[in-house]
Design a protein around this motif. Structure first.
Motif, PDB file in Angstrom:
ATOM      1  N   TRP A  36       8.294  -7.228  34.895  1.00 48.59           N
ATOM      2  CA  TRP A  36       8.186  -5.886  34.344  1.00 48.59           C
ATOM      3  C   TRP A  36       7.952  -5.923  32.839  1.00 48.59           C
ATOM      4  N   SER A  37       8.602  -6.884  32.165  1.00 51.19           N
ATOM      5  CA  SER A  37       8.408  -6.994  30.712  1.00 51.19           C
ATOM      6  C   SER A  37       6.963  -7.354  30.387  1.00 51.19           C
ATOM      7  N   TYR A  70      12.235  -1.517  40.255  1.00 55.44           N
ATOM      8  CA  TYR A  70      13.268  -2.198  39.458  1.00 55.44           C
ATOM      9  C   TYR A  70      13.930  -1.196  38.526  1.00 55.44           C
ATOM     10  N   LEU A  76      11.993 -10.510  38.359  1.00 50.53           N
ATOM     11  CA  LEU A  76      11.541  -9.117  38.328  1.00 50.53           C
ATOM     12  C   LEU A  76      11.560  -8.564  36.905  1.00 50.53           C
ATOM     13  N   LYS A  77      12.629  -8.885  36.177  1.00 49.15           N
ATOM     14  CA  LYS A  77      12.735  -8.402  34.800  1.00 49.15           C
ATOM     15  C   LYS A  77      11.604  -8.945  33.946  1.00 49.15           C
ATOM     16  N   VAL A 109       0.026  -4.530  39.883  1.00 53.60           N
ATOM     17  CA  VAL A 109      -0.301  -5.035  38.550  1.00 53.60           C
ATOM     18  C   VAL A 109      -1.554  -5.897  38.645  1.00 53.60           C
ATOM     19  N   LEU A 130       4.363  -5.490  42.317  1.00 53.22           N
ATOM     20  CA  LEU A 130       5.599  -5.511  41.542  1.00 53.22           C
ATOM     21  C   LEU A 130       6.597  -4.523  42.149  1.00 53.22           C
ATOM     22  N   THR A 138       4.414  -6.249  31.717  1.00 47.66           N
ATOM     23  CA  THR A 138       3.504  -5.104  31.879  1.00 47.66           C
ATOM     24  C   THR A 138       3.523  -4.174  30.669  1.00 47.66           C
ATOM     25  N   GLU A 139       4.334  -4.512  29.664  1.00 48.69           N
ATOM     26  CA  GLU A 139       4.374  -3.664  28.475  1.00 48.69           C
ATOM     27  C   GLU A 139       2.995  -3.655  27.811  1.00 48.69           C
ATOM     28  N   ARG A 176       4.782  -1.024  41.548  1.00 49.84           N
ATOM     29  CA  ARG A 176       3.449  -0.875  40.979  1.00 49.84           C
ATOM     30  C   ARG A 176       2.562  -2.040  41.421  1.00 49.84           C
ATOM     31  N   ARG A 201      12.508   2.273  38.287  1.00 47.95           N
ATOM     32  CA  ARG A 201      11.045   2.330  38.151  1.00 47.95           C
ATOM     33  C   ARG A 201      10.409   2.007  39.498  1.00 47.95           C
TER      34      ARG A 201
END
Length: 333
Positions: free
Chosen positions: A113-114, A141, A109-110, A149, A138, A116-117, A147, A144
């Motif tokens: 999410w990273s 987390y 998950l981390k 993606v 997504l 999506t920066e 989402r 947040r």
């Protein structure tokens, strides 16, 4: 001890039969029902396995509660302590596997999410720039919210109507919290290897559930089928969204999903088939629940009976347990 081992052996063997029954049952259920049935079966089968191991681990402690010296226990049941140690080791292994899988889940998950920066979007949609063709749901987390993606490569690949299907599919995953059902079965599979057989079936039915929701939203099953097929054919190989805990419209056996979308909307089975499915799941649920309770209660009662027999005091349940020992063999094995 023979009675104890028979009870535990039956409970440890049950997940193999239970997983097979649950898998066959979901073949006649609509996707939503199938997903909930698989998750419930996984939880029950994992619970039954844990109760068996906990029961074995507690045999020496139960004997001490009955004021039976451990030396006397070992004299009559030489395998009592080794079996209890094996059960304890088994539970430690299960704990280690559960922790490792949970860490893997959070790490994935981390990383997702990273990734999506630098994305842009509106509302629950994030568009990640790049030529890669990918899309996935997504989950939330660290505060947040969840989402959808989608890469810009995927957006360029699909037609407007197909984009609507894709977004509706991924939103269905988020709205139904499908990642939680996937997590339940994935973690339960760390308890007993037979439960792992349910993960593939759950993944397929979760995608089918989202497919049906998307088709209902766009109002055209053929358009939905075409969108799923195109997204899968153009999707990037090695997608980061393959399975738990991320869910993607391009995962699972896509040909079967497309074929199902070209058929009429599935409905709950009626008449005899529905009753047969309900009966099968009911038998599975009752078998695990009764097995767990029987083991917990039976172990204590058996140790109490055995301790009274060894100490030479009368036992009110000696007739029942004595008859069982006569059928299953000596209790000293």
């Amino acid at each position: 001890m023979t009675i104890v081992l028979v009870l535990v052996a039956l409970l440890l063997a049950l997940p193999w039969a239970g997983a097979a029954v649950a898998g066959r049952l979901t073949e006649v259920l609509p996707p939503r029902w199938a997903c909930w049935s698989l998750a419930a079966a996984a939880l029950l089968l994992a619970g039954g396995t844990l109760s068996a191991l906990v029961g074995l681990f507690h045999v020496p402690f139960l004997a001490s509660l009955e004021r039976l010296p451990i030396s006397r226990v070992l004299a009559e049941w030489p395998a009592a302590v080794p079996i209890a140690c094996a059960a304890g080791a088994g539970m430690l292994v299960q704990l280690a596997l559960l922790v490792r899988q949970w860490i893997r889940h959070r790490s994935l998950l981390k990383r997702a999410w990273s990734a999506t920066e630098g994305s842009t979007g509106e509302g629950d949609l994030l568009v990640v720039p790049g030529r890669e063709v990918d899309a996935f749901a997504l989950p939330a987390y660290r505060g947040r919210p969840g989402r959808v993606v989608v890469t810009s490569g995927m957006m360029r690949t699909l037609k407007p109507a197909e984009r609507e299907v894709l977004l509706a599919h991924e939103r269905a995953h988020l709205a139904g919290r499908h990642h939680l059902l996937s997590a339940v079965v994935d973690l339960a599979a760390m308890v007993h290897p037979a439960i792992g057989r349910l993960r593939g079936a759950l993944g397929f039915h979760l995608e089918r559930w989202a497919d049906e929701d998307a088709a209902a939203i766009v109002g055209n099953r053929k358009t939905a089928a075409a969108a799923i097929a195109r997204a899968a054919l153009t999707g990037s190989s090695g997608s980061r969204a393959d399975g738990y805990p991320l869910l993607s419209a391009t995962s699972g056996p896509v040909p079967q999903r497309v074929r199902a979308l070209l058929l009429p909307e599935p409905v709950a089975p009626q008449g005899g088939m529905r009753q047969a499915g309900a009966l099968a799941m009911g038998v599975l649920v009752l078998a695990v629940a009764i097995g767990s309770l029987t083991l917990a209660y039976g172990l204590h009662e058996y140790v109490e009976y055995a301790s009274r027999r060894l100490l030479g005091t009368p036992s009110g349940c000696s007739g029942l347990w004595g008859a069982l020992e006569g059928l299953l063999g000596s209790g000293t094995g």
